[in-house]
Motif scaffolding. Structure first.
Motif, PDB file in Angstrom:
ATOM      1  N   ALA A 105       0.835  -1.201   0.000  1.00  0.00           N
ATOM      2  CA  ALA A 105       0.000   0.000   0.000  1.00  0.00           C
ATOM      3  C   ALA A 105       0.871   1.254   0.000  1.00  0.00           C
ATOM      4  N   TRP A 106       1.907   1.263   0.846  1.00  0.00           N
ATOM      5  CA  TRP A 106       2.784   2.425   0.902  1.00  0.00           C
ATOM      6  C   TRP A 106       3.540   2.604  -0.409  1.00  0.00           C
ATOM      7  N   LYS A 107       3.938   1.506  -1.025  1.00  0.00           N
ATOM      8  CA  LYS A 107       4.597   1.607  -2.332  1.00  0.00           C
ATOM      9  C   LYS A 107       3.685   2.289  -3.346  1.00  0.00           C
ATOM     10  N   GLN A 108       2.436   1.855  -3.422  1.00  0.00           N
ATOM     11  CA  GLN A 108       1.507   2.437  -4.399  1.00  0.00           C
ATOM     12  C   GLN A 108       1.248   3.912  -4.118  1.00  0.00           C
ATOM     13  N   ILE A 109       1.153   4.267  -2.851  1.00  0.00           N
ATOM     14  CA  ILE A 109       0.931   5.669  -2.481  1.00  0.00           C
ATOM     15  C   ILE A 109       2.120   6.523  -2.922  1.00  0.00           C
ATOM     16  N   THR A 139      10.280   0.486  -4.178  1.00  0.00           N
ATOM     17  CA  THR A 139      10.166  -0.894  -3.715  1.00  0.00           C
ATOM     18  C   THR A 139       9.028  -1.032  -2.708  1.00  0.00           C
ATOM     19  N   SER A 140       8.690  -2.262  -2.379  1.00  0.00           N
ATOM     20  CA  SER A 140       7.678  -2.524  -1.354  1.00  0.00           C
ATOM     21  C   SER A 140       8.097  -1.879  -0.041  1.00  0.00           C
ATOM     22  N   GLY A 141       7.204  -1.043   0.520  1.00  0.00           N
ATOM     23  CA  GLY A 141       7.534  -0.320   1.740  1.00  0.00           C
ATOM     24  C   GLY A 141       8.477   0.843   1.518  1.00  0.00           C
ATOM     25  N   ASP A 142       8.840   1.116   0.262  1.00  0.00           N
ATOM     26  CA  ASP A 142       9.813   2.160  -0.092  1.00  0.00           C
ATOM     27  C   ASP A 142      11.072   2.036   0.765  1.00  0.00           C
ATOM     28  N   THR A 143      11.631   0.839   0.782  1.00  0.00           N
ATOM     29  CA  THR A 143      12.806   0.567   1.616  1.00  0.00           C
ATOM     30  C   THR A 143      14.028   1.358   1.165  1.00  0.00           C
ATOM     31  N   LEU A 144      14.069   1.793  -0.089  1.00  0.00           N
ATOM     32  CA  LEU A 144      15.196   2.586  -0.587  1.00  0.00           C
ATOM     33  C   LEU A 144      14.986   4.079  -0.363  1.00  0.00           C
ATOM     34  N   ASN A 145      13.851   4.437   0.262  1.00  0.00           N
ATOM     35  CA  ASN A 145      13.544   5.844   0.576  1.00  0.00           C
ATOM     36  C   ASN A 145      13.552   6.714  -0.682  1.00  0.00           C
ATOM     37  N   THR A 146      12.903   6.187  -1.720  1.00  0.00           N
ATOM     38  CA  THR A 146      12.819   6.931  -2.975  1.00  0.00           C
ATOM     39  C   THR A 146      12.009   8.215  -2.809  1.00  0.00           C
ATOM     40  N   GLU A 147      11.066   8.213  -1.875  1.00  0.00           N
ATOM     41  CA  GLU A 147      10.285   9.420  -1.618  1.00  0.00           C
ATOM     42  C   GLU A 147      11.200  10.595  -1.271  1.00  0.00           C
ATOM     43  N   VAL A 202      -0.348   3.735   7.714  1.00  0.00           N
ATOM     44  CA  VAL A 202       0.283   2.749   6.833  1.00  0.00           C
ATOM     45  C   VAL A 202       1.797   2.872   6.943  1.00  0.00           C
ATOM     46  N   HIS A 203       2.279   4.106   6.989  1.00  0.00           N
ATOM     47  CA  HIS A 203       3.717   4.358   7.104  1.00  0.00           C
ATOM     48  C   HIS A 203       4.031   5.258   8.287  1.00  0.00           C
ATOM     49  N   HIS A 204       3.349   6.396   8.384  1.00  0.00           N
ATOM     50  CA  HIS A 204       3.578   7.299   9.512  1.00  0.00           C
ATOM     51  C   HIS A 204       3.162   6.593  10.806  1.00  0.00           C
ATOM     52  N   ALA A 205       4.024   6.653  11.815  1.00  0.00           N
ATOM     53  CA  ALA A 205       3.754   5.891  13.038  1.00  0.00           C
ATOM     54  C   ALA A 205       4.205   6.606  14.292  1.00  0.00           C
ATOM     55  N   ASN A 206       4.336   7.915  14.233  1.00  0.00           N
ATOM     56  CA  ASN A 206       4.703   8.683  15.426  1.00  0.00           C
ATOM     57  C   ASN A 206       3.617   8.533  16.485  1.00  0.00           C
ATOM     58  N   ARG A 207       3.990   8.159  17.698  1.00  0.00           N
ATOM     59  CA  ARG A 207       3.006   7.900  18.749  1.00  0.00           C
ATOM     60  C   ARG A 207       2.180   9.135  19.097  1.00  0.00           C
ATOM     61  N   SER A 208       2.722  10.320  18.850  1.00  0.00           N
ATOM     62  CA  SER A 208       2.002  11.545  19.175  1.00  0.00           C
ATOM     63  C   SER A 208       1.144  12.048  18.019  1.00  0.00           C
ATOM     64  N   ASN A 209       1.171  11.350  16.899  1.00  0.00           N
ATOM     65  CA  ASN A 209       0.416  11.776  15.712  1.00  0.00           C
ATOM     66  C   ASN A 209      -0.919  11.044  15.657  1.00  0.00           C
ATOM     67  N   ALA A 210      -1.982  11.747  15.992  1.00  0.00           N
ATOM     68  CA  ALA A 210      -3.316  11.138  15.996  1.00  0.00           C
ATOM     69  C   ALA A 210      -3.894  11.015  14.595  1.00  0.00           C
ATOM     70  N   PHE A 211      -3.204  11.558  13.590  1.00  0.00           N
ATOM     71  CA  PHE A 211      -3.725  11.529  12.229  1.00  0.00           C
ATOM     72  C   PHE A 211      -2.683  10.977  11.264  1.00  0.00           C
ATOM     73  N   GLU A 219      -0.632  12.048   0.740  1.00  0.00           N
ATOM     74  CA  GLU A 219       0.637  12.214   0.037  1.00  0.00           C
ATOM     75  C   GLU A 219       0.490  12.424  -1.477  1.00  0.00           C
ATOM     76  N   PRO A 220      -0.306  11.617  -2.207  1.00  0.00           N
ATOM     77  CA  PRO A 220      -0.385  11.830  -3.656  1.00  0.00           C
ATOM     78  C   PRO A 220      -1.024  13.160  -4.054  1.00  0.00           C
ATOM     79  N   PHE A 221      -1.732  13.798  -3.112  1.00  0.00           N
ATOM     80  CA  PHE A 221      -2.447  15.032  -3.422  1.00  0.00           C
ATOM     81  C   PHE A 221      -1.625  16.281  -3.092  1.00  0.00           C
ATOM     82  N   ARG A 222      -0.524  16.120  -2.362  1.00  0.00           N
ATOM     83  CA  ARG A 222       0.271  17.273  -1.929  1.00  0.00           C
ATOM     84  C   ARG A 222       0.759  18.149  -3.090  1.00  0.00           C
ATOM     85  N   PRO A 223       1.222  17.568  -4.220  1.00  0.00           N
ATOM     86  CA  PRO A 223       1.700  18.429  -5.308  1.00  0.00           C
ATOM     87  C   PRO A 223       0.642  19.393  -5.843  1.00  0.00           C
ATOM     88  N   LEU A 224      -0.634  19.098  -5.637  1.00  0.00           N
ATOM     89  CA  LEU A 224      -1.679  20.047  -6.039  1.00  0.00           C
ATOM     90  C   LEU A 224      -1.562  21.330  -5.217  1.00  0.00           C
TER      91      LEU A 224
END
Length: 303
Positions: A105-109, A139-147, A202-211, A219-224
């Motif tokens: 899912a994170w890869k597709q996003i 890659t799956s999970g974006d392990t290479l940090n292509t983002e 799916v990817h973001h996992a900060n314990r203090s982040n409720a969203f 993420e895919p909509f940010r460039p707009l």
């Protein structure tokens, strides 16, 4: 009709009256909007007061109330507890989803985000081919940090050579903060409406982040937002004024290619969140991700 209500003047009172959100100042009504038309309420001002009946009505409609800091980034978001008729089952599936599906899912996003960034650069006349190549290498999970690699290439071309994304910085960064806040609020509403929990990312996992999940799905909509801010800054300067806010809030009504037709951003977010929830339940990934709009539309954002 999807509308973002922005409260930017100090001392206003917000209340409910016969299906409307009413805004008053010193006991005198100065405006109202139908509750059914509201996508989110965003407040930047001091001394705002709210009636409990209004907050209850907004919660019943799944409308987030966002309180922002001076940098126009959200400090608090009020969301309803109940969202979807199948919320319990869907949240259990969300908790129990297998890691391979999450990584795919994170890869597709990320592929969709980089594709949108590439389309945005192409629309403003900048070299986009390297981003197209990067999107193919995720890659799956974006392990290479292509983002992150894509971001390092993208930002200097989208804004300027010396630009650095900093939530606490003024000017263009403040405009971006506001645009992302609008997008985050609309995404959070879509997530709750789909019966998912916004804190389970799916990817973001900060314990203090409720969203965390909202930060994932937007993420895919940010460039707009980025294209709009670039256009605003070139035409009207870098201040976060009323015109800039109105231009950025209208983004949720922008039509995007999705499936066989055109779908407003607000609806595209709902379809993406729903498709993710269904994927969790059946254990098979089938995300409804948007395609970039045409170059003319992207180039015209904010101008």
């Amino acid at each position: 009709m999807d509308r973002i209500v922005d409260i930017a003047t100090d001392g206003r009172h917000l209340s409910r009256e016969r299906g409307f959100l009413k805004v008053s100042e010193n006991g005198t009504e100065i405006g109202r909007i139908a509750l059914d038309d509201i996508t989110a309420v965003i407040s930047h001002a001091h001394g705002i007061t709210w009636s409990s009946s209004l907050l209850g009505e907004l919660a019943d409609r799944g409308v987030p109330v966002v309180l922002c800091g001076t940098n126009h980034a959200p400090r608090s978001v009020l969301m309803p507890l109940n969202g979807h008729h199948a919320q319990g089952a869907r949240m259990r599936a969300q908790w129990a989803v297998k890691t391979p599906l999450i990584k795919q899912a994170w890869k597709q996003i990320i592929v969709a985000k980089i594709a949108m960034q590439a389309a945005a650069l192409e629309a403003v006349g900048e070299a986009h081919a390297p981003l197209v190549q990067m999107a193919r290498k995720v890659t799956s999970g974006d392990t290479l940090n292509t983002e992150a690699q894509a971001a390092r290439y993208y930002w200097p071309l989208m804004m300027n050579e010396g630009f650095r994304r900093d939530r606490d910085a003024p000017d263009i960064n403040a405009l971006l903060n506001y645009g992302y806040t609008v997008l985050r609020a609309a995404t959070a509403r879509a997530i709750v409406a789909a019966g998912l929990h916004p804190s389970i990312g799916v990817h973001h996992a900060n314990r203090s982040n409720a969203f965390a999940l909202a930060d994932d799905l937007m993420e895919p909509f940010r460039p707009l937002v980025d294209c709009t801010v670039r256009g605003l800054a070139a035409r009207n300067g870098e201040q976060v004024d009323t015109e800039a806010k109105q231009t950025l809030t209208r983004l949720i009504s922008l039509d995007l290619p999705l499936g066989d037709g055109q779908t407003p951003v607000s609806v595209a977010l709902c379809k993406l969140a729903t498709s993710l929830g269904q994927s969790f339940e059946i254990g098979k990934l089938n995300l409804a991700l948007p395609n970039p709009p045409d170059a003319v539309t992207l180039a015209g954002l904010g101008s």
